[in-house]
Design a protein around this motif. Structure first.
Motif, PDB file in Angstrom:
ATOM      1  N   GLU A 156       0.828  -1.213   0.000  1.00 16.73           N
ATOM      2  CA  GLU A 156       0.000   0.000   0.000  1.00 16.73           C
ATOM      3  C   GLU A 156       0.860   1.261   0.000  1.00 16.73           C
ATOM      4  OE1 GLU A 156      -2.411  -0.602   3.422  1.00 16.73           O
ATOM      5  OE2 GLU A 156      -3.574  -2.214   2.534  1.00 16.73           O
ATOM      6  N   ARG A 197       0.331  -6.323  -7.250  1.00 15.19           N
ATOM      7  CA  ARG A 197      -1.090  -6.025  -7.471  1.00 15.19           C
ATOM      8  C   ARG A 197      -1.904  -6.391  -6.238  1.00 15.19           C
ATOM      9  NH1 ARG A 197      -1.293  -8.040 -11.987  1.00 15.19           N
ATOM     10  NH2 ARG A 197      -1.204  -6.120 -13.213  1.00 15.19           N
ATOM     11  N   GLN A 255      -0.915  -3.757  -3.661  1.00 12.95           N
ATOM     12  CA  GLN A 255      -1.080  -2.380  -4.114  1.00 12.95           C
ATOM     13  C   GLN A 255       0.205  -1.572  -3.874  1.00 12.95           C
ATOM     14  OE1 GLN A 255      -3.831  -0.746  -5.925  1.00 12.95           O
ATOM     15  NE2 GLN A 255      -3.762  -2.962  -6.316  1.00 12.95           N
ATOM     16  N   ARG A 261       3.156   0.408  -5.774  1.00 11.21           N
ATOM     17  CA  ARG A 261       3.387   1.065  -7.062  1.00 11.21           C
ATOM     18  C   ARG A 261       4.573   2.024  -6.970  1.00 11.21           C
ATOM     19  NH1 ARG A 261      -1.510   0.409 -10.046  1.00 11.21           N
ATOM     20  NH2 ARG A 261      -3.119  -0.551  -8.761  1.00 11.21           N
TER      21      ARG A 261
END
Length: 431
Positions: free
Chosen positions: A249, A369, A372, A374
């Motif tokens: 996250e 994924r 989460q 990124r």
């Protein structure tokens, strides 16, 4: 987790690739996925039509009021559309949750260059290093060699049951020396940051790296503990779980990549369904130690990072002088979250064969994924990172390999040169 757009775009191709994995059918309920997708498309089309009708009515209401006309019927219709949109949104949430549940059970897709095979028989040898030692008499196994030196299987069983080992004296010291040596090589020579992680994690953390929901029976559950927010907790089966989830996250900066982490930790695996395999000695334990390597990288760098990670594991074996081979796993032998995997197998003289001591995998965006995780790419958009993990190495199996490869005729063990400084200058282990 796979990108659902892959399934929507070419479901047949995804199913065909999954079919190359071992026991592929449980991975994806195609009929259920298609039924849910069909309903989702219908609801989305219905929702778009309702929104368009509501917008049209809103304009008509405005025009009617501007002319002083009665707009109550139009307003009533708008109210009904609002109720229908709310019901559609609630149903869409349910459908999305069910689709997400399907995806959580679907394994990663093997890369195109992964050899296709049904099981370990389809693995491909990449290279070998070192020459197995020739013994004048049959080599003794690590159980016979280790028990006089403090390898206590009966004590472990008395304390915890089968597949637990108690180490005492020289064996405990050798085990500690191996872990310290591995950590020093990975941090001082290969650029990993040493970490100390929790051994108990929450359910969503295991979902992030792919152990849950599919492999719950292989985990040790914590029956008491946690809190109201996290009532479901587990012992880690590898510190890959906690190291990789340390960036869950999170939106990382591109310049912070790659992130390279390592940790020495115990690993706990109930290994449901594996009874009867390697029951003698330390090869397959419910509790064992590993020095784990994790890399969080830019997607364009993940293949290079995988090759680098394999070399980092090889470096440990080479410095210990232990013969090994590198195997590329076929589609039927890879782990759930892996897109590509190499195993390192060390030579065990008493078994007259090579046995796995490290597994290095590129998971691509599969774990990212789910977590989460990124990074901001060059265009300023959020993009999923790629994650990799590997053992550098499994400490207990390395101890086994040292005992068997460095045994002497009188049952003593010569300490590998690289470990002598970690053993306080001791060069031999004797009962």
């Amino acid at each position: 987790m796979l990108d659902i757009s892959l399934l929507r775009r070419d479901l047949d191709a995804v199913v065909a690739r999954l079919q190359t994995r071992k026991n592929p059918q449980p991975y994806l309920d195609v009929a259920r996925f298609q039924a849910l997708e069909s309903e989702r498309k219908q609801l989305q089309t219905q929702t778009e039509d309702l929104q368009a009708r509501r917008n049209s009515l809103s304009k008509a209401i405005g025009m009617a009021k501007g002319k002083g006309e009665d707009a109550s019927a139009l307003m009533a219709e708008v109210g009904g559309i609002g109720d229908a949109l709310k019901a559609s949104a609630e149903r869409l949430d349910v459908l999305q949750a069910e689709l997400n549940d399907i995806l959580m059970h679907v394994a990663n897709l093997p890369q195109e260059d992964v050899p296709v095979g049904p099981d370990e028989s389809g693995n491909v040898e990449v290279r070998r290093w070192g020459t197995p030692r020739v013994f004048e008499t049959d080599p003794r196994d690590h159980v016979d060699l280790g028990e006089p030196l403090g390898l206590e299987f009966e004590t472990g069983a008395k304390l915890s049951g089968a597949r637990f080992t108690f180490l005492r004296g020289p064996m405990a010291r050798l085990h500690r020396a191996l872990a310290a040596f591995m950590l020093d090589v990975q941090t001082q020579q290969h650029g990993y940051t040493e970490c100390y992680t929790p051994y108990i994690v929450n359910r969503e953390v295991l979902e992030g790296t792919g152990q849950l929901p599919k492999f719950k029976e292989d985990m040790f559950w914590v029956l008491r503990g946690g809190d109201d927010q996290h009532p479901e907790q587990y012992l880690i089966s590898t510190s890959e779980i906690s190291l990789t989830n340390s960036v869950r996250e999170t939106v990382l900066k591109a310049e912070d990549l790659p992130i390279k982490l390592t940790a020495h930790s115990p690993c706990f695996r109930s290994e449901a369904g594996s009874a009867g395999r390697d029951t003698r000695g330390m090869i397959r334990q419910h509790q064992f130690d590993k020095v784990e390597m994790v890399q969080i990288v830019h997607p364009e760098q993940s293949e290079a990072a995988l090759q680098e990670m394999v070399s980092h594991a090889e470096a440990i074996l080479q410095r210990l002088g232990l013969p090994y081979r590198v195997m590329q796993l076929c589609t039927g032998d890879m782990g759930f979250g892996a897109a590509k995997t190499y195993d390192l197998e060390v030579w065990l003289p008493a078994q007259n064969t090579y046995r796995e001591i490290s597994s290095c995998s590129n998971c691509e965006a599969f774990q990212a994924r789910r977590m989460q995780t990124r990074f901001k790419n060059a265009q300023g958009k959020n993009e999923l990172v790629h994650t990799l993990n590997g053992s550098g190495l499994a400490v207990g199996r390395t101890l086994v390999a040292v005992l068997e490869n460095y045994q002497q005729p009188d049952g003593s063990i010569r300490v590998p040169d690289a470990l002598v400084p970690y053993m306080g200058g001791v060069t031999e282990l004797r009962a």
